[in-house]
Design a protein around this motif. Structure first.
Motif, short mmCIF file in Angstrom:
data_model
loop_
_atom_site.label_atom_id
_atom_site.label_comp_id
_atom_site.label_asym_id
_atom_site.label_seq_id
_atom_site.Cartn_x
_atom_site.Cartn_y
_atom_site.Cartn_z
N MET A 296 0.80 -1.20 -0.12
CA MET A 296 -0.08 0.10 -0.12
C MET A 296 0.82 1.20 0.09
SD MET A 296 -3.04 -0.64 2.76
CE MET A 296 -4.23 -1.99 2.42
N VAL A 297 2.07 1.17 0.41
CA VAL A 297 2.81 2.51 1.09
C VAL A 297 3.83 2.57 0.19
CG1 VAL A 297 3.79 3.73 2.82
CG2 VAL A 297 2.04 1.87 3.39
N THR A 298 3.94 4.05 -0.48
CA THR A 298 5.12 4.43 -1.16
C THR A 298 5.90 5.39 -0.44
OG1 THR A 298 3.85 4.65 -3.18
CG2 THR A 298 5.72 5.75 -3.04
N LEU A 299 7.19 5.00 -0.32
CA LEU A 299 8.26 5.44 0.74
C LEU A 299 9.37 6.53 0.01
CD1 LEU A 299 8.70 2.48 3.18
CD2 LEU A 299 7.04 4.48 3.51
N PRO A 300 9.66 7.43 0.80
CA PRO A 300 10.84 8.25 0.24
C PRO A 300 11.99 7.39 -0.16
CG PRO A 300 10.52 8.89 2.30
CD PRO A 300 9.45 7.86 2.04
N VAL A 301 12.87 7.74 -1.15
CA VAL A 301 14.15 7.13 -1.57
C VAL A 301 15.32 7.07 -0.35
CG1 VAL A 301 15.22 8.90 -2.86
CG2 VAL A 301 15.46 6.42 -3.51
N LEU A 302 15.14 7.95 0.47
CA LEU A 302 16.09 8.15 1.40
C LEU A 302 16.41 7.03 2.52
CD1 LEU A 302 15.58 10.94 4.38
CD2 LEU A 302 13.61 9.69 3.06
N ILE A 303 15.27 6.12 2.53
CA ILE A 303 15.44 5.29 3.43
C ILE A 303 15.75 3.76 3.12
CG2 ILE A 303 14.01 6.17 5.21
CD1 ILE A 303 11.88 4.26 4.46
N SER B 295 17.21 -4.57 -4.83
CA SER B 295 15.87 -4.76 -4.88
C SER B 295 15.74 -5.95 -3.95
CB SER B 295 15.70 -5.17 -6.28
OG SER B 295 15.89 -6.62 -6.78
N MET B 296 14.34 -6.18 -3.80
CA MET B 296 13.83 -7.46 -2.99
C MET B 296 14.50 -8.70 -3.78
SD MET B 296 10.48 -6.30 -1.29
CE MET B 296 10.06 -4.77 -0.28
N TRP C 201 17.95 -1.07 6.26
CA TRP C 201 17.44 -0.24 4.89
C TRP C 201 16.42 -0.99 4.09
CZ3 TRP C 201 19.51 4.63 5.00
CH2 TRP C 201 20.56 4.91 5.72
N LYS C 202 15.55 -0.33 3.56
CA LYS C 202 14.51 -0.73 2.88
C LYS C 202 14.99 -1.08 1.01
CE LYS C 202 9.86 -0.34 0.94
NZ LYS C 202 10.46 -1.08 -0.19
N PRO C 203 15.01 -2.51 0.79
CA PRO C 203 15.28 -2.65 -0.77
C PRO C 203 13.98 -2.32 -1.45
CG PRO C 203 14.65 -4.86 0.64
CD PRO C 203 14.52 -3.59 1.41
N PHE C 204 14.35 -1.85 -2.80
CA PHE C 204 13.32 -1.53 -3.73
C PHE C 204 12.16 -2.65 -3.99
CE2 PHE C 204 16.94 1.40 -4.63
CZ PHE C 204 16.22 2.69 -4.90
N ARG D 94 20.20 -5.15 -11.34
CA ARG D 94 21.45 -4.38 -11.39
C ARG D 94 21.13 -3.16 -12.10
NH1 ARG D 94 23.01 -9.72 -11.69
NH2 ARG D 94 24.53 -10.32 -10.11
N LEU D 95 20.19 -3.08 -13.14
CA LEU D 95 20.19 -2.04 -14.29
C LEU D 95 19.10 -1.10 -13.96
CD1 LEU D 95 20.28 -4.53 -17.41
CD2 LEU D 95 22.08 -3.16 -16.50
N ARG D 96 18.57 -1.24 -12.67
CA ARG D 96 17.60 -0.17 -12.49
C ARG D 96 18.11 1.38 -12.41
NH1 ARG D 96 12.72 -2.26 -8.77
NH2 ARG D 96 12.89 0.20 -8.55
N PRO D 97 17.87 2.10 -12.95
CA PRO D 97 18.36 3.46 -12.60
C PRO D 97 18.20 4.18 -11.36
CG PRO D 97 16.49 3.56 -14.03
CD PRO D 97 16.56 2.41 -13.88
N ASP D 98 17.00 3.92 -10.64
CA ASP D 98 17.24 4.23 -9.33
C ASP D 98 17.93 3.64 -8.52
OD1 ASP D 98 15.63 1.87 -9.43
OD2 ASP D 98 13.86 2.74 -8.54
#
Length: 456
Positions: free
Chosen positions: A84-91, A96-97, A142-145, A353-357
């Motif tokens: 449900m929740v979208t979180l900011p990238v600073l955390i 990735s998961m 830290w949270k994975p993408f 590995r190729l994810r730009p974020d």
């Protein structure tokens, strides 16, 4: 000691537990001050106390961010907040998961030993210690993408293993993984459910994990304990997994039952694991004890569970040395997972590995990472609209949804099975004469099945 009652649920939940831990940690360090709890004394599981106002000053969130996220989370109390929740990238951490799912492979030598072992009870000692070894990374805050639908992760060059994971469903989030070397095959369908309780969240593993040892064709199935994330709002956030881990030999009926001790006051009992290897008649054969973040040991025992006279307590696994003061608290193996050291000769365009974020965050550019993350999420929504407009369903590439529905106490699981196509793909690429190596910086991340997003 652990009981020996069998259960029928299973799965893998490291990623969601870590995600919720870090979200809670960020809120913990800000909301105490926001809600007026200055001077609050916090008792943390490592022992000692901390001042709530000082904790609030350590937070990484701006005042307006604290306010908005606290208001947002209030409405989710009692709900499943898995997606449900979208979180900011600073955390976030730059992983990735799907990559998190591969971290269980670090100590794969234990499975090689299990496959080569003649003793059926030592075989379970090795295998259960392997499953416990991944719990160390659960402490990483830290949270994975969250993977994009169709995203993949490949791993080679470690213990002769070929590992492939794919995000096979977005709502609900489900990942599937397959790993194999000359000694074992590992198959996972990963799904979790959560219950947000305000200052804590319960995490229920609704998944299936199966391990096959090749020499004798032995099939093992894992049932992990549920997890509880404590102190999401007040106090220092920490994770506990009190309860039983059960590893059953589906071929013989032998099993391991290990009890994860709940954390008590000032950290008493935290990390401690103990239990037995049982034969098919539920008689104890091996005693096991240790700490899930440090080591595991075993000792032959009698039918009362007492150590046999003269039998030594022997160590079977110990955590490897880890980097000091690492920014994301990575192990050396976690660093390899983000590099080309564990990549095949030519990556799939859908590889994490190729994810730009992810790459931008790894380079320390939080602003760009946030923009790239939002862009990927918007493209995913556009692809979904496009797919639904055409009346199509998403079809995973490397895994097939089976008709097998695995019941669990928290709901039924749709089981995905490896279809073998990745093995064929990798063999074709590896046998080619091309020496082309993927450049992470210039190769476009492409998990999409529908390229024309603007037509949505």
């Amino acid at each position: 000691m652990a009981s020996n009652d069998p259960k029928k649920n299973g799965g893998f939940f490291a990623s969601i537990a870590s995600s919720l831990s870090n979200f809670g940690s960020a809120m913990t360090k800000s909301v105490n001050g926001l809600l007026g709890y200055e001077g609050l004394e916090v008792i943390n599981p490592e022992g000692g106390t901390e001042d709530g106002e000082e904790e609030a000053r350590k937070g990484r969130w701006k005042q307006e961010d604290r306010d908005s996220y606290w208001k947002m989370m209030q409405k989710y109390i009692g709900s499943d907040v898995t997606s449900m929740v979208t979180l900011p990238v600073l955390i976030f951490e730059p992983m990735s998961m799907l990559q998190r799912m591969s971290e269980v492979m670090e100590y794969s030598y234990l499975l090689d030993l299990a496959d080569e072992c003649e003793d059926p009870y030592m075989r379970l000692v090795y295998a259960s210690s392997w499953f416990i070894s991944v719990y160390y990374c659960f402490e990483r805050p830290w949270k994975p993408f969250n993977p994009i639908l169709g995203e993949t992760y490949e791993m080679v060059n470690h213990g002769g293993i070929t590992f492939i994971a794919e995000q096979v469903s977005h709502h609900p989030p489900i990942g599937a993984a397959h790993a194999e070397n000359e000694h074992f095959t590992y198959d996972l369908t990963s799904k979790v459910k959560t219950k947000f309780l305000g200052n804590s969240v319960d995490v229920y593993p609704v998944g299936r994990t199966r391990l096959t040892l090749k020499r004798d064709g032995v099939v093992l199935e894992l049932v992990p304990p549920p997890t509880k994330v404590h102190n999401l709002i007040f106090g220092r956030t920490w994770i506990d997994s009190p309860g039983e881990m059960i590893l059953t030999n589906l071929t013989t009926g032998d099993k391991v039952v290990l009890y994860f001790q709940p954390c008590g006051w000032f950290g008493a009992g935290r990390y401690e694991v103990d239990g037995y290897v049982y034969n098919s008649n539920e008689e104890p054969k091996m005693l096991m004890t240790g700490k899930w973040n440090e080591y595991m040991s075993y000792q032959p025992c009698d039918l009362e569970g007492e150590p046999l006279p003269g039998a030594e307590l022997k160590e079977v696994w110990r955590i490897a040395k880890v980097p000091e003061n690492d920014k994301f608290q990575y192990t050396y193996f976690a660093h390899k997972l983000n590099s080309l050291d564990t990549a095949p000769k030519k990556l799939l365009a859908s590889d994490s590995r190729l994810r730009p974020d992810r790459y931008a965050l790894e380079q320390g550019d939080l602003s760009k990472a946030g923009l790239e993350k939002s862009s990927l999420e918007e493209r995913q929504r556009a692809e979904k609209r496009n797919r639904e407009a055409k009346g199509h369903q998403f079809t995973p590439r490397w895994f097939d949804q089976t008709n097998d529905i695995s019941p669990t106490p928290w709901g039924d699981l749709e089981v995905y099975s490896y279809n073998g196509k990745y093995t064929e793909h990798r063999a074709a690429v590896d046998s080619s004469n091309s020496d082309e190596v993927t450049d992470i910086r210039s190769t476009e991340f492409n998990p999409w099945q529908y390229e024309n997003q603007a037509a949505a």
